[in-house]
Motif scaffolding. Structure first.
Motif, short mmCIF file in Angstrom:
data_model
loop_
_atom_site.label_atom_id
_atom_site.label_comp_id
_atom_site.label_asym_id
_atom_site.label_seq_id
_atom_site.Cartn_x
_atom_site.Cartn_y
_atom_site.Cartn_z
N GLY A 712 21.47 -12.59 -28.82
CA GLY A 712 21.15 -13.44 -30.10
C GLY A 712 19.43 -12.91 -30.54
N GLU A 713 18.83 -12.26 -29.69
CA GLU A 713 17.50 -11.59 -29.87
C GLU A 713 17.23 -10.73 -28.73
N GLY A 714 16.33 -9.62 -29.42
CA GLY A 714 15.66 -8.65 -28.34
C GLY A 714 16.37 -7.45 -28.65
N HIS A 715 15.78 -6.08 -27.87
CA HIS A 715 16.55 -5.15 -28.04
C HIS A 715 17.02 -4.67 -26.39
N GLN A 716 16.50 -5.51 -25.61
CA GLN A 716 16.98 -5.13 -24.07
C GLN A 716 17.81 -6.40 -23.43
N ALA A 717 18.50 -6.13 -22.41
CA ALA A 717 19.45 -7.47 -21.88
C ALA A 717 20.08 -6.86 -20.80
N TRP A 718 20.34 -7.70 -20.04
CA TRP A 718 21.02 -7.44 -18.75
C TRP A 718 22.31 -8.24 -18.50
N ILE A 719 23.37 -7.98 -17.82
CA ILE A 719 24.49 -8.79 -17.76
C ILE A 719 25.31 -8.16 -16.32
N GLN A 720 25.60 -9.43 -15.54
CA GLN A 720 26.24 -9.12 -14.17
C GLN A 720 27.44 -9.91 -13.87
N ALA A 721 28.16 -9.15 -13.06
CA ALA A 721 29.64 -9.59 -12.70
C ALA A 721 29.49 -10.00 -11.24
N ASP A 722 30.32 -10.79 -10.66
CA ASP A 722 30.47 -11.15 -9.22
C ASP A 722 31.80 -11.14 -9.08
N LEU A 723 32.41 -10.20 -8.18
CA LEU A 723 33.83 -10.01 -7.86
C LEU A 723 34.48 -11.15 -7.18
N GLY A 724 33.47 -11.80 -6.54
CA GLY A 724 33.91 -12.94 -5.83
C GLY A 724 33.80 -12.92 -4.46
N GLU A 725 33.67 -14.12 -3.30
CA GLU A 725 33.31 -14.04 -2.21
C GLU A 725 34.25 -13.28 -1.45
N GLY A 726 33.63 -12.34 -0.45
CA GLY A 726 34.41 -11.41 0.09
C GLY A 726 35.33 -10.46 -0.54
N LYS A 727 35.18 -10.08 -1.62
CA LYS A 727 35.69 -9.05 -2.61
C LYS A 727 34.73 -7.99 -2.94
N THR A 728 35.19 -6.65 -2.74
CA THR A 728 34.54 -5.66 -3.29
C THR A 728 35.49 -4.49 -4.01
N GLY A 729 34.84 -3.92 -5.01
CA GLY A 729 35.61 -3.13 -5.80
C GLY A 729 34.83 -1.60 -5.92
N LYS A 730 35.62 -0.60 -5.96
CA LYS A 730 35.01 0.83 -6.25
C LYS A 730 35.39 1.41 -7.43
N PRO A 731 34.81 1.08 -8.49
CA PRO A 731 35.10 1.59 -9.71
C PRO A 731 35.09 3.00 -10.06
N VAL A 732 35.96 3.83 -10.71
CA VAL A 732 35.63 5.24 -10.94
C VAL A 732 35.33 5.25 -12.59
N ALA A 733 35.34 4.30 -13.25
CA ALA A 733 35.02 4.44 -14.72
C ALA A 733 34.70 2.87 -15.28
#
Length: 818
Positions: A712-733
């Protein structure tokens, strides 16, 4: 309004015997009886789909179809009307709605054995068949092509699977197709009328192919298949060896529909035992891979190319987000049936949006077979160094001359002439050969020396050497245009409005060509002498057997001569004494890697007798020879990299050879051994620095949502995702999907960070000054050089492109699927 995205699916065919008659130039004859149902789906495939309706993607797909208002037996018919038209629009929306309902209801009948659905579909068809008298308008063929698989496919399914369908129903529907819709399709009474450019002509052929099968009209079916195989304006010839199509430089929606139309015709033909997919070294596979790669943000090398609508000098960066059904179709045709790699289409299918019937395209196996038709013959040309007849047509002055210089292989023509642009004007100097039957002439216009900026130099076909002859020519002007004129034709789309025209040329010198094949005469221009763009096409039903092919110049100031130079002059019946020189490098190379290795395709080079394929680990080389291709072959499979480590990059180039030597190498193309990927499931919350409601952060990391994340406003932002309790991921892209509007809201600078506690962050990827382009709903993929495993992932966007607010349609983290 109903859109193309609801097109009925193509499905599995059964193996059937096929008998082919002798194929002459201009004919694609078959003799086997038609397979029914077969427009294009068979009961074998529908039964397979029915067995999978409790599994994805079939389950949700069918729920979407069944929930459509046009799939309900209580659907209120919007017609019928005696007259329908597109452009101008008359009763069009009602017709489209009813025709869409026919297809949907017929499918519900088959899957559920719902008698009410079958009865409703039949009643809609018969009501229109008993009422409609015409379908007109400048674009009637587009609607008929868009909906043919609905109304013809639905009628086909009812006729051959619903026991209450009667012979009288068949008679009425056949009459509607033959007497009303066939004329609207634009293919002409015999299926051979000159068609509109690219996707326009493709849609005409789709409608005609469907109706010919339903009506068991073998003659018309064969004529349309011939058009698909031979028409430079609309068929497979409006593609080149790398997979680029005539509308690849146009917006990608139109490019897709041309590709999909040709694939639709090929699929219907396959159901009838005919393999068009294998034509021209699997040309539709090349087209699908080229299109998918471009729409994944990695545009392949581009050659100036076009259709009879326009020439396109550069690739269009517009990305079309739809088309999943098309990728299902082509992946089945090539990946399942033929066992060939389709890496880019597999990747694009994963993210492309699909219509409500796309689930019908999904297949797990397809072992059906079909046979290729005998190859078509096109006029051969040979170098010419002597024997041209010199004629000053209609008192062109001063007397012209044509001289060949064996030292450089160049023809020099000098002549006058008042004009040859208008229909009645025919004053020019020509140097021609007389031949019998089919023929062609091509040349490279090297330069023009003339007073008038519109002075012309090109190639011509005439039925006599007298003034006022029936003729067709295409020439380059002194002001860097391609111009053409066709006089005396019997059939041409849009008539005199398309008989002559002009196109701006991006470079000089340029190539031109005229070809007669049967009663079809086609005009072309090209950057490289092999990637021919059709400029115009017409039929001359009673053109004399003897024609005159050759070179033409017109100074536009009679009495004031001009001079033009031509190289690579080739004419049917030429002496074959070509100037000895090494060929030019291929104009473009496209390399796509799959499980079997890397498939390298290239544009052919004039005068080449073979090609050398080379590979390197960097763009700078050194490049080493890995293989050869002989003759006209323009595809090579490098199997040696199949076992290479994932994501290993290679560069490929190709040089052309003949007896005189080897060309320089073409511009190299980069490819990487692809790896299958899957989206990481985000089970925990998604949070961000901004965005709420319909534009909140929960709409990112969620490809099933049509909404976007917008701060909605500004030129900066952050967004964060939680895969869930006890879960991890190793993204390649990871992938960013641009939103629906406002390119200035796109991220420009950002980092991807990972964490296991949500407090301490590790930077995994950093991007600066990245520009997505103005196309919307684009998918852009970014590789992570050193993948690591984390629970939390955060994108820290430090700058956008300048507007207030940061937005993305979707974000996807990717891990290897195997």
């Amino acid at each position: 309004m109903i859109f193309r995205c609801i097109t009925i699916a193509f499905v599995l065919c059964v193996a059937i015997p096929t008998a082919f008659g002798e194929t002459k130039a201009g004919e694609s004859k078959t003799t086997a009886p038609f397979v029914h149902p077969g427009i294009p789906f068979t009961t074998a495939h529908l039964d397979a789909v029915k067995a999978n309706l409790d599994r994805e993607p079939w389950k949700s797909g069918y729920a979407r179809l069944a929930g459509d208002g046009r799939s309900n037996p209580d659907y209120r018919m919007q017609g019928p009307f005696e007259h329908v038209s597109r452009n101008p629009h008359v009763n069009r929306n009602a017709w489209m709605s009813d025709m869409g309902a026919v297809g949907n209801l017929a499918l519900r009948w088959y899957f559920e054995r719902n008698e009410a659905c079958a009865q409703k579909a039949r009643d809609i068809l018969i009501a229109w068949a008993e009422t409609q008298k015409s379908f007109t308008g400048m674009e009637s063929n587009l609607d008929l092509g868009d909906f043919a698989l609905h109304f013809v496919g639905g009628a086909e399914l009812l006729r051959h699977t619903w026991p209450n369908w009667t012979d009288d129903d068949t008679r009425k529907v056949e009459s509607l197709f033959k007497d009303v819709y066939w004329a609207g399709s634009g293919v002409g009474p015999d299926g051979r009328r000159m068609l509109g450019p690219a996707n326009k002509g493709g849609l005409s052929m789709v409608a005609a192919t469907c109706m010919a099968v339903f009506c068991n009209d073998r003659e018309r079916f064969d004529a349309v298949i011939e058009q698909c195989r031979s028409s430079a304006a609309s068929g497979l010839p409006d593609t080149v060896a790398t997979g680029q199509m005539g509308e690849s430089g146009r917006d990608q929606g139109h490019a897709f529909w041309h590709m999909f139309s040709l694939a639709s015709i090929a699929e219907i033909a396959w159901t009838q035992g005919i393999d068009l997919f294998g034509e021209n070294e699997n040309r539709l596979l090349a087209a699908g891979e080229y299109y998918a790669r471009h729409n994944m943000g990695d545009t392949p090398q581009f050659v100036p190319l076009g259709s009879t609508d326009a020439l396109y000098w550069n690739a269009n960066d517009h990305i079309w987000p739809h088309g999943g059904q098309g990728f299902h179709l082509l992946i089945s045709a090539y990946g399942l049936r033929k066992g060939l790699d389709t890496p880019w289409m597999i990747e694009r299918r994963r993210v492309a949006l699909s219509g409500p019937t796309a689930f019908l395209f999904a297949k797990e196996t397809d072992d059906s077979v079909a046979q290729p038709l005998p190859p078509l013959s096109f006029p051969a040309v040979a170098a010419v160094s002597k024997g041209l007849t010199e004629t000053d047509v209609d008192a062109a002055s001063p007397a012209g001359s044509a001289k060949y210089d064996p030292a450089n292989g160049v023809w020099t023509l000098t002549g006058g002439g008042r004009d040859m642009w208008r229909k009645t004007e025919d004053s020019a100097f020509v140097a021609t050969l007389s031949i019998e039957g089919d023929g062609a002439v091509m040349a490279k216009v090297e330069g023009i020396d003339a007073e008038s900026e519109n002075a012309k130099a090109g190639v011509i076909l005439r039925d006599s050497l007298n003034a006022g002859a029936r003729r067709a020519w295409v020439a380059v002007t002194n002001c860097q245009k391609a111009e053409w004129n066709i006089v005396g034709w019997n059939d041409m789309r849009a008539g005199e409005n398309w008989a002559r025209g002009a196109r701006e040329l991006p470079t000089m010198p340029y190539w031109v060509k005229v070809q007669r094949r049967g009663d079809a005469v086609e005009l072309f221009a090209a950057t490289d002498g092999t990637s021919w763009s059709p400029l115009a096409a017409a039929r001359f039903y009673d053109l004399a057997p003897t024609i005159h092919l050759g070179l033409v110049v017109c100074s536009l100031k009679n009495g004031s001569p001009m001079t033009a130079k031509f190289s690579h002059v080739k004419i049917t019946g030429g002496d074959g004494l070509a100037f000895a020189a090494a060929p030019e490098a291929p104009y473009a190379v496209v390399a796509n890697a799959g499980r079997q290795g890397a498939t390298i395709r290239w544009l052919p080079s004039v005068e080449a007798t073979g090609y050398i394929i080379k590979r390197a680990s960097t763009a700078e080389g050194p490049f080493e020879k890995i293989g050869e291709a002989e003759g006209e072959k323009t595809v090579y499979l490098d199997k040696s990299i199949a076992a290479a480590p994932q994501r290993t990059a290679y560069w490929y180039t190709v040089s052309a050879v003949n007896e005189s030597g080897e060309s320089v190498s073409a511009k190299p193309d980069r490819t990487a051994v692809p790896w299958r990927v899957a989206a990481v499931k985000v089970s925990g919350p998604v949070t961000a620095s901004g965005g709420k409601g319909n534009e909140g952060p929960e709409h990112a990391f969620n490809r099933s949502s049509p909404r976007k994340w917008f701060t909605g406003e500004g030129h900066q932002a952050w967004i964060q995702a939680d895969l869930g309790e006890g879960k991890t991921g190793k993204p390649v892209a990871y992938e960013f999907f641009t939103a629906n509007d406002k390119p200035d809201r796109d991220p420009r600078d950002w980092t991807l960070e990972g964490s296991n506690d949500g407090q301490s962050w590790t930077v995994l990827d950093r991007r600066n000054e990245y520009v997505f382009g103005d196309g919307r709903h684009q998918c852009h993929r970014f590789l992570i050089d050193e993948p690591q495993s984390f629970r939390f992932f955060r994108f820290n966007i430090t700058a956008n492109r300048g507007a207030q607010g940061v937005q993305l349609s979707d974000i996807v983290l990717l891990v290897p699927s195997e």
